[in-house]
Design an enzyme around this catalytic site. Structure first.
Site, PDB file in Angstrom:
ATOM      1  N   GLY A  34       0.834  -1.189   0.000  1.00 22.80           N
ATOM      2  CA  GLY A  34       0.000   0.000   0.000  1.00 22.80           C
ATOM      3  C   GLY A  34       0.876   1.248   0.000  1.00 22.80           C
ATOM      4  O   GLY A  34       2.096   1.151  -0.139  1.00 22.80           O
ATOM      5  N   VAL A  35       0.268   2.404   0.139  1.00 22.11           N
ATOM      6  CA  VAL A  35       1.053   3.636   0.165  1.00 22.11           C
ATOM      7  C   VAL A  35       1.040   4.208   1.577  1.00 22.11           C
ATOM      8  O   VAL A  35       0.324   3.729   2.440  1.00 22.11           O
ATOM      9  CB  VAL A  35       0.492   4.679  -0.838  1.00 22.11           C
ATOM     10  CG1 VAL A  35       0.578   4.143  -2.250  1.00 22.11           C
ATOM     11  CG2 VAL A  35      -0.924   5.071  -0.486  1.00 22.11           C
ATOM     12  N   GLU A  82       0.271  -1.696  -6.898  1.00 19.03           N
ATOM     13  CA  GLU A  82      -0.556  -0.682  -7.545  1.00 19.03           C
ATOM     14  C   GLU A  82       0.242   0.570  -7.866  1.00 19.03           C
ATOM     15  O   GLU A  82       0.235   1.066  -8.982  1.00 19.03           O
ATOM     16  CB  GLU A  82      -1.666  -0.234  -6.571  1.00 19.03           C
ATOM     17  CG  GLU A  82      -2.912  -1.020  -6.591  1.00 19.03           C
ATOM     18  CD  GLU A  82      -3.888  -0.479  -5.558  1.00 19.03           C
ATOM     19  OE1 GLU A  82      -4.885  -1.142  -5.326  1.00 19.03           O
ATOM     20  OE2 GLU A  82      -3.657   0.607  -4.964  1.00 19.03           O
ATOM     21  N   SER A 141       3.195   6.122   5.039  1.00 20.07           N
ATOM     22  CA  SER A 141       4.405   6.173   5.848  1.00 20.07           C
ATOM     23  C   SER A 141       4.979   4.778   6.135  1.00 20.07           C
ATOM     24  O   SER A 141       6.181   4.547   6.010  1.00 20.07           O
ATOM     25  CB  SER A 141       4.080   6.898   7.152  1.00 20.07           C
ATOM     26  OG  SER A 141       5.178   6.924   7.993  1.00 20.07           O
TER      27      SER A 141
END
Lengths: 504, 504
Positions: free
Chosen positions: A268-269, A293, A271
């Protein structure tokens, strides 16, 4: 100088102003656009449309995208009150406000979808007819096909299914993006065939979106750049989670359950994701593959270091600095990076075949391993499930990370019962907080509860969780999944009423 | 006369008594068996093992099967207190009692798994080493491979992964079953390839389970038949649900969203499933395909009528009457019916490619479309998720059926918030009760709530549901998913405390 980018010369006559193109969008239309993260979305046409509405034009549209997009699309249209239905994902402050406040004006009816599901639902006709596709391009080929830019998302299916197409030719996007894309649209049942990807880097399609000159109704030339965002610094808690995760992967290799170069990574994106990828950079892992993704700076770092041999995604989402680096070394990166339609980047068939290691972020998890990825306190939509379901269910190994607390410690991210379920116990293998790692494999719910509480909960909440579990165990005489039914969300209720999950 | 069934003559010397074979099973072993529904499971060895325990032998095993099995396996071992861990599915009264009563003796730690996930988790080593596989066979080939019987389940992977194999050669199973099976075990990542099924009836593997004589430690000959169960009569509520479902499919064909012969059908088991298949028999649909788990009498009726051109499953589970019919016309049926490993019958890749129409039963659904398939009042495990997740998530069209009430109307199957989530809003397209059909496609949660309450809820609960929804809408100022957090399970609590979900 844009003319050389329109290599199909008959299309030069279709170049119009953004304002003229925006007038092609009528009240009630279903509008599908390019864009996945603030990358590769149309900007000039939605800005012109919003201006027309401010100046008195009345219309509502249903907006379909790849995922989240930049403010020049979601933000301006939400502020103009133009959006009726919105799918399949968003991260816009304005959209979030509108979809969580039905009683006010500007309501948005939002459908949170698995990102691999949207394009086939469009083709199946489940969402109604797509009227228009607005697609950002860096060029148009000799045959009138569209060369996309920094993301692919749902653009191929939108172009295929729309009545007509508006192209936003964006001269701020480098022409050298051409060749980075691999575009493949599956047939629909009963004529679908296997998606022939055997390795993360396999190319199976075209480098352009098939379209043809006739379907293109208008071309708008613009140079508004992608609204790239700075990356936040990596905090200590994210570093600790990343370290826990990487040590866990090492132990899996030692146990013989993963090969030395792991299996294709999905991330995922945010931190924690950045911290994990930064941690991989410092690790001994080599010859890694990325099948995910979103490709951010951290993935480019791993490509630079020779650790990532291939990066497959549906979107390139660098920071301003990362974008500069990408543009300077575009010939190098365009050989290592690969953008696919989200139906393929997130495809269950491919994810399961490759055996991705999925790493995604949870808002909260409960003591039995159910994960809430979307809803704050069970009612307010944060962003959406995105691709987390596509990958998690089909992963070789599915991992969720979350800091053990939120809101300065007033919220425990480990709760008795999550307030909304996006991923069920059947799909979650491992939970990681800064405290530690809970390995849920080969465990019953009662075994999982102790693993999660003991290994992942914050000390401030550990005894409270054990107390809930033990009370539930007694109350249900040791049911399969002990719960105090009617009291499972008392922690959330307490937070809503008092501002903390802690007992006074 | 069993010798002709052991065509590998060197194996004749490995024929032993059930008692001798049971002694090969040691304390702490992981034991994997054939069986999926009360079909094709070993009987003589578990009966002998249970007897040994009754007579003083001390042991605990972890029992892995395909799914539920007959009483001669689950029942006797649960009553003997032999089972420690149990996976991935069960329907046994004894097991259900043991897994829902941790505080008593005979506890079973049960893992409810997606049925397509189990075999790869075994191969990945996530469940520990498999010590022994006990497989029911109707014959052993010249090369020492195993010809299975009325189900396939996880047998191929269990045979591949086990240290050794015990074969139960069952002479009550017709030799003519040979040829009905199609056995294919995928490679594991990073070497997995596409599963080459393009049509529901495609054959891609062998008709036997690869094994070889060396791996077979013992052969037990028995003639205990499958413990087939009578089918319940189809009640009026099931007939009404079936009629709603079939009319819905017809309307989808009329709208051009389904081909005239539909797409491959998947169906759960039970009264509603039987009613749906009976309804198809009377309908105008022709040339249908069945790509499902369990093949029951109702599917054989459709084969007889020429409506089903192919039936693919992992288990043949007829009634006593159906079994008689099957055996009488075995040459006919064995050309139309096909048994696959559950990893293939339930495979997400194949289900999505073929575009199955999934039809499964819910225990309860909530006003936003989340489905509980497993837990009674949120804590007690009923059976398990089975294949419903494998199919639902990957279906072309996913349908859940449930009677609008249970317990003589004291329970509403439509509730404000389900007490356990197995299928999330992202995966559920259509909900059907005897009252009507809720089509959730292209709807936001708030739109879904009104669709479900108005179309599916029982009149006794409709106003209560609307009241909850409207209160939640106000309390959350119209959040994306309005809920009264802390009060979402008040209906369940009321039922537990007072015996009814109705307000006094």
């Amino acid at each position: 100088m844009y003319e050389d980018r329109i290599r199909c010369k008959e299309l030069l006559k279709k170049v119009v102003s953004a304002d003229e193109a925006a007038l092609l969008i009528k009240d009630g239309m279903n509008v599908g656009t390019s864009g996945f993260t603030p990358s590769g979305y149309p900007k000039a046409v939605p800005l012109a449309l919003a201006k027309q509405v401010e100046e008195g034009r009345k219309l509502k549209i249903n907006l379909w995208t790849g995922a989240s997009v930049g403010d020049e699309l979601d933000g301006v249209l939400a502020r103009a009150g133009v959006i009726n239905k919105r799918l399949p994902y968003q991260t816009s402050n304005e959209i979030r406000k509108a979809l969580n406040s039905q009683l006010e004006s500007g309501v948005v009816n939002y459908q949170d979808q698995h990102l691999s599901h949207t394009p086939q639902q469009v083709r199946y006709g489940f969402l109604g007819k797509l009227d228009v596709a607005i697609i950002e391009a860096c060029a148009i080929t000799e045959d009138g096909h569209i060369v996309p830019t920094t993301s692919l998302g749902n653009s191929p299916t939108f172009v295929q299914e729309a009545d007509f197409v508006i192209v936003e030719l964006n001269t701020s996007q480098p022409k050298e993006l051409e060749g980075m894309h691999d575009i493949y649209i599956p047939n629909d049942p009963p004529n679908r065939e296997p998606i022939p990807i055997l390795k993360a880097g396999d190319r199976i399609g075209t480098t352009y979106i098939p379209c043809g000159p006739d379907k293109i109704r208008a071309i708008v030339v613009t140079d508004i750049p992608d609204n790239v965002r700075p990356l936040g610094p990596i905090d200590d808690i994210s570093k600790k989670m990343a370290s826990n995760l990487i040590n866990f992967l090492k132990s899996e290799v030692e146990a013989g359950r993963l090969p030395e170069n792991l299996l294709p990574l999905q991330s995922g994106v945010g931190s924690v994701a950045n911290a994990v990828l930064a941690g991989l950079l410092e690790s001994d892992f080599e010859n890694l593959e990325f099948y995910s993704e979103v490709i951010q700076d951290s993935a480019m770092d791993l490509v630079d270091a020779g650790k990532f041999v291939v990066c497959s995604g549906t979107s390139l989402t660098p920071s301003a600095e990362g974008l500069k680096r990408f543009n300077e070394k575009i010939d190098f990166y365009s050989k290592k990076l690969l953008l696919r339609p989200q139906e393929i980047s997130n495809n269950p068939e491919v994810a399961r075949r490759l055996g991705v290691i999925s790493m995604n972020t949870a808002i909260e998890v409960d003591i039995y391993g159910h994960v809430n990825s979307t809803h704050i306190m069970g009612t307010k939509m944060m962003n959406g499930i995105g691709g987390s379901g596509d990958f998690t269910r089909n992963a070789y190994l599915s991992i969720f990370t979350t800091a053990s607390t939120a809101k300065s410690g007033e919220i425990s991210s480990i709760v008795p019962m999550v307030s909304h379920v996006d991923h069920t116990e059947h799909d979650v293998n491992v939970i990681i907080t800064e405290i530690g790692v809970a390995d849920l494999r080969n465990k019953s719910p009662r075994e999982r509860a102790l693993e999660i509480i003991n290994n992942c909960a914050h000390p401030d909440y550990k005894d409270m969780l054990l107390e809930y579990y033990e009370q539930a165990l007694v109350a249900t005489k040791g049911a399969h999944t002990p719960h105090l039914i009617g009291y499972g969300h008392d922690w959330h209720k307490r937070f809503i009423e008092t501002g903390t999950m802690k007992k006074k």
